[in-house]
Design an enzyme around this catalytic site. Structure first.
Site, PDB file in Angstrom:
ATOM      1  N   THR A  17      40.325 -37.258  19.920  1.00 41.57           N
ATOM      2  CA  THR A  17      39.282 -36.964  20.826  1.00 41.57           C
ATOM      3  C   THR A  17      40.046 -35.148  20.955  1.00 41.57           C
ATOM      4  O   THR A  17      40.765 -34.115  20.396  1.00 41.57           O
ATOM      5  CB  THR A  17      39.822 -36.564  22.903  1.00 41.57           C
ATOM      6  OG1 THR A  17      39.098 -35.880  23.381  1.00 41.57           O
ATOM      7  CG2 THR A  17      41.684 -36.227  22.432  1.00 41.57           C
ATOM      8  N   TYR A  58      45.146 -38.942  30.404  1.00 43.52           N
ATOM      9  CA  TYR A  58      45.058 -39.413  28.889  1.00 43.52           C
ATOM     10  C   TYR A  58      44.641 -38.626  27.792  1.00 43.52           C
ATOM     11  O   TYR A  58      45.536 -39.031  26.656  1.00 43.52           O
ATOM     12  CB  TYR A  58      43.584 -39.499  29.380  1.00 43.52           C
ATOM     13  CG  TYR A  58      42.453 -39.430  27.828  1.00 43.52           C
ATOM     14  CD1 TYR A  58      43.078 -40.813  27.488  1.00 43.52           C
ATOM     15  CD2 TYR A  58      41.665 -38.411  27.831  1.00 43.52           C
ATOM     16  CE1 TYR A  58      41.636 -40.810  26.115  1.00 43.52           C
ATOM     17  CE2 TYR A  58      41.254 -38.773  26.412  1.00 43.52           C
ATOM     18  CZ  TYR A  58      41.229 -39.508  26.130  1.00 43.52           C
ATOM     19  OH  TYR A  58      40.139 -40.239  24.728  1.00 43.52           O
ATOM     20  N   HIS A  59      44.740 -36.974  27.806  1.00 48.41           N
ATOM     21  CA  HIS A  59      44.100 -36.306  26.454  1.00 48.41           C
ATOM     22  C   HIS A  59      46.089 -36.115  26.351  1.00 48.41           C
ATOM     23  O   HIS A  59      46.434 -36.262  24.782  1.00 48.41           O
ATOM     24  CB  HIS A  59      43.639 -35.030  27.283  1.00 48.41           C
ATOM     25  CG  HIS A  59      41.914 -35.270  27.134  1.00 48.41           C
ATOM     26  ND1 HIS A  59      41.881 -34.886  28.274  1.00 48.41           N
ATOM     27  CD2 HIS A  59      41.012 -34.947  26.075  1.00 48.41           C
ATOM     28  CE1 HIS A  59      40.527 -35.146  28.129  1.00 48.41           C
ATOM     29  NE2 HIS A  59      40.056 -34.887  26.699  1.00 48.41           N
ATOM     30  N   LYS A  63      47.158 -38.603  23.814  1.00 45.94           N
ATOM     31  CA  LYS A  63      46.119 -38.479  22.576  1.00 45.94           C
ATOM     32  C   LYS A  63      46.877 -37.695  21.598  1.00 45.94           C
ATOM     33  O   LYS A  63      47.268 -37.383  20.203  1.00 45.94           O
ATOM     34  CB  LYS A  63      44.559 -38.103  22.569  1.00 45.94           C
ATOM     35  CG  LYS A  63      44.141 -38.776  23.041  1.00 45.94           C
ATOM     36  CD  LYS A  63      43.868 -40.420  22.263  1.00 45.94           C
ATOM     37  CE  LYS A  63      42.607 -41.338  22.448  1.00 45.94           C
ATOM     38  NZ  LYS A  63      42.606 -42.631  21.901  1.00 45.94           N
TER      39      LYS A  63
HETATM   40  P1  NAD Z   1      36.456 -48.491  26.979  1.00 45.10           P
HETATM   41  O1  NAD Z   1      36.925 -48.291  27.434  1.00 45.10           O
HETATM   42  O2  NAD Z   1      34.530 -48.600  27.343  1.00 45.10           O
HETATM   43  O3  NAD Z   1      37.213 -49.013  24.832  1.00 45.10           O
HETATM   44  C1  NAD Z   1      38.522 -48.978  25.092  1.00 45.10           C
HETATM   45  C2  NAD Z   1      38.263 -50.572  24.584  1.00 45.10           C
HETATM   46  O4  NAD Z   1      40.130 -50.885  24.381  1.00 45.10           O
HETATM   47  C3  NAD Z   1      38.046 -52.098  26.106  1.00 45.10           C
HETATM   48  O5  NAD Z   1      37.368 -53.235  25.641  1.00 45.10           O
HETATM   49  C4  NAD Z   1      39.782 -52.009  26.862  1.00 45.10           C
HETATM   50  O6  NAD Z   1      38.882 -53.022  27.289  1.00 45.10           O
HETATM   51  C5  NAD Z   1      40.501 -51.771  25.099  1.00 45.10           C
HETATM   52  N1  NAD Z   1      41.986 -51.722  25.090  1.00 45.10           N
HETATM   53  C6  NAD Z   1      42.595 -51.081  25.883  1.00 45.10           C
HETATM   54  N2  NAD Z   1      43.799 -50.874  25.988  1.00 45.10           N
HETATM   55  C7  NAD Z   1      44.093 -52.086  25.495  1.00 45.10           C
HETATM   56  C8  NAD Z   1      45.487 -52.488  24.663  1.00 45.10           C
HETATM   57  N3  NAD Z   1      46.229 -52.447  25.701  1.00 45.10           N
HETATM   58  N4  NAD Z   1      44.860 -54.325  24.391  1.00 45.10           N
HETATM   59  C9  NAD Z   1      43.659 -54.627  24.315  1.00 45.10           C
HETATM   60  N5  NAD Z   1      42.599 -53.232  24.123  1.00 45.10           N
HETATM   61  C10 NAD Z   1      42.552 -52.460  24.937  1.00 45.10           C
HETATM   62  O7  NAD Z   1      36.284 -46.615  25.913  1.00 45.10           O
HETATM   63  P2  NAD Z   1      35.037 -46.245  25.190  1.00 45.10           P
HETATM   64  O8  NAD Z   1      34.537 -44.498  25.258  1.00 45.10           O
HETATM   65  O9  NAD Z   1      34.948 -47.261  23.696  1.00 45.10           O
HETATM   66  O10 NAD Z   1      36.649 -45.161  24.020  1.00 45.10           O
HETATM   67  C11 NAD Z   1      37.027 -45.661  22.804  1.00 45.10           C
HETATM   68  C12 NAD Z   1      37.660 -44.829  22.262  1.00 45.10           C
HETATM   69  O11 NAD Z   1      37.403 -43.180  21.847  1.00 45.10           O
HETATM   70  C13 NAD Z   1      39.684 -44.539  22.851  1.00 45.10           C
HETATM   71  O12 NAD Z   1      40.315 -44.231  22.453  1.00 45.10           O
HETATM   72  C14 NAD Z   1      38.855 -42.970  23.086  1.00 45.10           C
HETATM   73  O13 NAD Z   1      40.015 -42.052  23.810  1.00 45.10           O
HETATM   74  C15 NAD Z   1      38.201 -42.431  22.219  1.00 45.10           C
HETATM   75  N6  NAD Z   1      37.013 -41.728  22.397  1.00 45.10           N
HETATM   76  C16 NAD Z   1      35.976 -41.746  23.517  1.00 45.10           C
HETATM   77  C17 NAD Z   1      34.756 -41.146  22.930  1.00 45.10           C
HETATM   78  C18 NAD Z   1      33.985 -41.226  24.571  1.00 45.10           C
HETATM   79  O14 NAD Z   1      33.449 -40.121  25.264  1.00 45.10           O
HETATM   80  N7  NAD Z   1      33.778 -42.880  25.208  1.00 45.10           N
HETATM   81  C19 NAD Z   1      35.334 -39.576  22.983  1.00 45.10           C
HETATM   82  C20 NAD Z   1      35.693 -39.125  22.174  1.00 45.10           C
HETATM   83  C21 NAD Z   1      36.986 -40.187  22.175  1.00 45.10           C
HETATM   84  N1  USQ Z   2      31.221 -32.535  34.346  1.00 48.24           N
HETATM   85  C1  USQ Z   2      30.554 -31.862  35.092  1.00 48.24           C
HETATM   86  N2  USQ Z   2      29.977 -32.809  35.692  1.00 48.24           N
HETATM   87  C2  USQ Z   2      30.021 -34.353  36.392  1.00 48.24           C
HETATM   88  C3  USQ Z   2      31.190 -34.667  34.683  1.00 48.24           C
HETATM   89  C4  USQ Z   2      31.847 -34.560  34.240  1.00 48.24           C
HETATM   90  O1  USQ Z   2      30.935 -31.214  34.680  1.00 48.24           O
HETATM   91  O2  USQ Z   2      29.286 -35.142  36.693  1.00 48.24           O
HETATM   92  C5  USQ Z   2      32.593 -31.451  33.332  1.00 48.24           C
HETATM   93  C6  USQ Z   2      33.565 -31.437  33.194  1.00 48.24           C
HETATM   94  O3  USQ Z   2      34.474 -30.962  34.387  1.00 48.24           O
HETATM   95  C7  USQ Z   2      34.109 -30.410  31.954  1.00 48.24           C
HETATM   96  C8  USQ Z   2      32.686 -31.560  31.157  1.00 48.24           C
HETATM   97  O4  USQ Z   2      32.572 -31.936  31.918  1.00 48.24           O
HETATM   98  O5  USQ Z   2      33.914 -30.020  32.158  1.00 48.24           O
HETATM   99  C9  USQ Z   2      33.425 -33.051  30.281  1.00 48.24           C
HETATM  100  O6  USQ Z   2      33.532 -34.236  30.704  1.00 48.24           O
HETATM  101  P1  USQ Z   2      33.361 -35.413  30.734  1.00 48.24           P
HETATM  102  O7  USQ Z   2      34.616 -36.464  31.970  1.00 48.24           O
HETATM  103  O8  USQ Z   2      32.360 -36.103  30.663  1.00 48.24           O
HETATM  104  O9  USQ Z   2      34.512 -35.892  29.650  1.00 48.24           O
HETATM  105  P2  USQ Z   2      36.416 -35.303  29.515  1.00 48.24           P
HETATM  106  O10 USQ Z   2      37.307 -36.097  30.562  1.00 48.24           O
HETATM  107  O11 USQ Z   2      36.953 -34.697  28.236  1.00 48.24           O
HETATM  108  O12 USQ Z   2      35.911 -37.282  28.519  1.00 48.24           O
HETATM  109  C10 USQ Z   2      35.867 -37.848  27.396  1.00 48.24           C
HETATM  110  C11 USQ Z   2      35.913 -39.128  27.178  1.00 48.24           C
HETATM  111  C12 USQ Z   2      37.305 -39.469  26.736  1.00 48.24           C
HETATM  112  C13 USQ Z   2      36.935 -37.939  25.542  1.00 48.24           C
HETATM  113  C14 USQ Z   2      36.585 -36.931  25.386  1.00 48.24           C
HETATM  114  C15 USQ Z   2      35.933 -35.941  24.647  1.00 48.24           C
HETATM  115  O13 USQ Z   2      36.206 -40.182  28.678  1.00 48.24           O
HETATM  116  O14 USQ Z   2      37.792 -40.503  26.207  1.00 48.24           O
HETATM  117  O15 USQ Z   2      38.254 -38.077  24.250  1.00 48.24           O
HETATM  118  O16 USQ Z   2      35.169 -36.864  26.518  1.00 48.24           O
HETATM  119  S1  USQ Z   2      36.530 -33.725  24.770  1.00 48.24           S
HETATM  120  O17 USQ Z   2      36.036 -34.163  26.236  1.00 48.24           O
HETATM  121  O18 USQ Z   2      35.863 -33.538  23.198  1.00 48.24           O
HETATM  122  O19 USQ Z   2      37.975 -34.217  24.783  1.00 48.24           O
END
Ligand code: NAD
Ligand code: USQ
Length: 397
Positions: free
Chosen positions: A145, A189-190, A193
């Protein structure tokens, strides 16, 4: 090429699975379906009607003739089964999405904090140890992330792709060193990572594992060409206060006429990428692995940066919905600038979808279409970063 997609049932994992299968990769999904269980715990559902894994895979086979494997396995708990899977299937590569990924969920309470650390850190470490113990040369691509860098740490200097060159003062003068960019996580969470990053650095150095860490921004959008082929393949769309990310939340809120839930002034700048580009980036990363003995290869997987308030204003202009400024439940800077280096994917040919191109399509084809499934009581973010912080009132009754 045979690839295991860990977390292949999730929001990023499912479209990646289909994209790779479409491109001729032999794909096996490994997922314990924990994300679907968390939906039950939170009493919410994806805005889009996602289908069970078996139906998803059967539909793909029916439409394309291509097989996708599925193993229901917990990466954090079932080490021996995972090692056995590697030995049986002998994959060329692993894409690792399988973690608890919501910052607000990770801050809900002590149980969610402990679960997030146990699940993510143990899962990632098990994957690394199993690759070593299998003796196979499996390239690992991990979804990290942008949040590992924190926001505003280095002022207006661009955030580099993973590593920073620093000058270290010594009695004989300054020496230059390249270090992993300092970690500055903003949620439990972060933080997991940032711990993953150290695990990767160690196993790349000690065991010469070939590891790519993708520091991805906030993913928006829902569909890719493959998930859009049939409604039974539709991707997940989270809109609730824990799992919904900011831009998709705003799109869904606009579709139902709910005031846009801007936290504070909305001065936070974040990096974004469309799901269509996420899946292309994964393929590019799989095709360009580091060599054995290389340091971890880090890419910043982002295409644009926006302030939260800019996103809200853009959507308000398109749809006429109001903007609400709510108390911020998170501990984060009131505002920050963000300047991100992202040369590596561009050099490897990524041609990105911009927000201005994709926004209206998303409102029309997804948010409006499925707005009847929305539960308005789940919209406001209730998870606070520290006890005593103010939460927001409901905006619709
Ligand atoms: P998601 O929660 O939709 O998908 C994660 C999947 O992993 C789920 O299907 C869950 O069942 C599976 N999982 C979790 N723990 C597990 C375990 N112990 N064993 C087997 N399966 C497991 O999340 P996503 O949005 O698809 O994100 C995927 C990855 O990408 C994450 O690691 C997240 O940190 C990263 N990421 C996501 C975003 C975003 O905006 N969605 C942004 C940046 C990074
Ligand atoms: N925010 C609002 N209103 C909302 C939701 C969020 O103002 O209704 C703000 C939050 O306070 C924050 C920003 O929007 O400042 C981003 O929040 P987010 O929930 O969209 O993103 P974040 O919590 O950072 O997490 C998401 C994913 C995570 C990934 C991350 C990438 O859930 O898995 O790692 O984005 S990043 O943000 O670049 O680290």
């Amino acid at each position: 090429m045979k690839v295991l997609v860990l977390g292949g049932d999730g929001f990023c994992g499912w479209p990646t699975t289909l994209h790779l299968s479409d491109k001729g990769y032999d794909v096996i999904v490994v997922d314990n379906l924990s994300r679907r269980e968390i939906d039950l715990e939170l009493e919410v559902e994806s805005l889009t009607p996602i289908r069970p894994m078996g139906e998803r895979i059967r539909t793909w086979k029916e439409l394309t003739g291509k097989e996708i494997g599925f193993v229901n396995l917990d990466l954090a708990e079932e080490y021996e089964r995972f090692l056995g899977l590697l030995r049986d299937e002998r994959p060329d590569a692993i894409v690792h999405f399988g973690e608890q990924r919501a910052a607000p969920y990770s801050m809900r309470n002590a149980a969610a904090k402990r679960y997030t650390v146990d699940n993510n850190v143990r899962g990632t470490h098990n994957v690394l140890v199993a690759i070593v113990e299998s003796g196979l040369d499996i390239a690992l691509v991990h979804l990290g992330t942008m949040g590992v860098y924190g926001y505003g740490w280095s002022g207006s200097a661009p955030i580099p792709e993973g590593y920073l060159t620093v000058k270290v003062p010594t009695p004989d003068g300054e020496i230059e060193r390249e270090i992993l960019h300092p970690a500055n996580p903003g949620s439990v969470y972060h933080m997991t990572k940032t711990l993953d990053q150290l695990l990767f650095a160690f196993y790349a150095k000690n065991d010469q594992l070939r590891i790519t860490d993708l520091h991805q921004g906030i993913v928006w959008g829902t569909q890719t060409p493959q998930t859009a082929l049939d409604e039974r393949l539709i991707n997940r769309f989270d809109y609730d206060g824990d799992y919904g990310t900011v831009l998709n939340r705003f799109l869904m809120q606009a579709a139902i006429g709910h005031p846009l839930t801007v936290h504070g002034t909305g001065g936070q700048t974040r990096a974004f990428i469309h799901i269509r580009d996420t899946v292309r980036c994964i393929q590019i990363a799989l095709e360009n692995p580091p060599d054995r003995g290389d340091q971890v290869s880090v890419f910043n997987q982002v295409t644009e940066t926006y302030r939260v308030i800019e996103l809200a204003e853009l959507i308000a202009k398109e749809t006429g919905v109001e903007i609400a400024h709510l108390p911020n439940p998170r501990r984060e800077a009131v505002e920050n600038d963000l300047n991100v280096s992202r040369e590596r994917f561009i050099a490897l040919g990524l041609d990105a979808t911009t927000l201005t191109e994709g926004l209206l399509e998303e409102i029309r084809d997804v948010a409006n279409k499925y707005s009847y499934r929305a539960d308005t009581t789940k919209i406001i973010a209730r998870s606070v970063w520290k006890q005593g912080m103010e939460t927001s009132p409901d905006l619709v009754s």
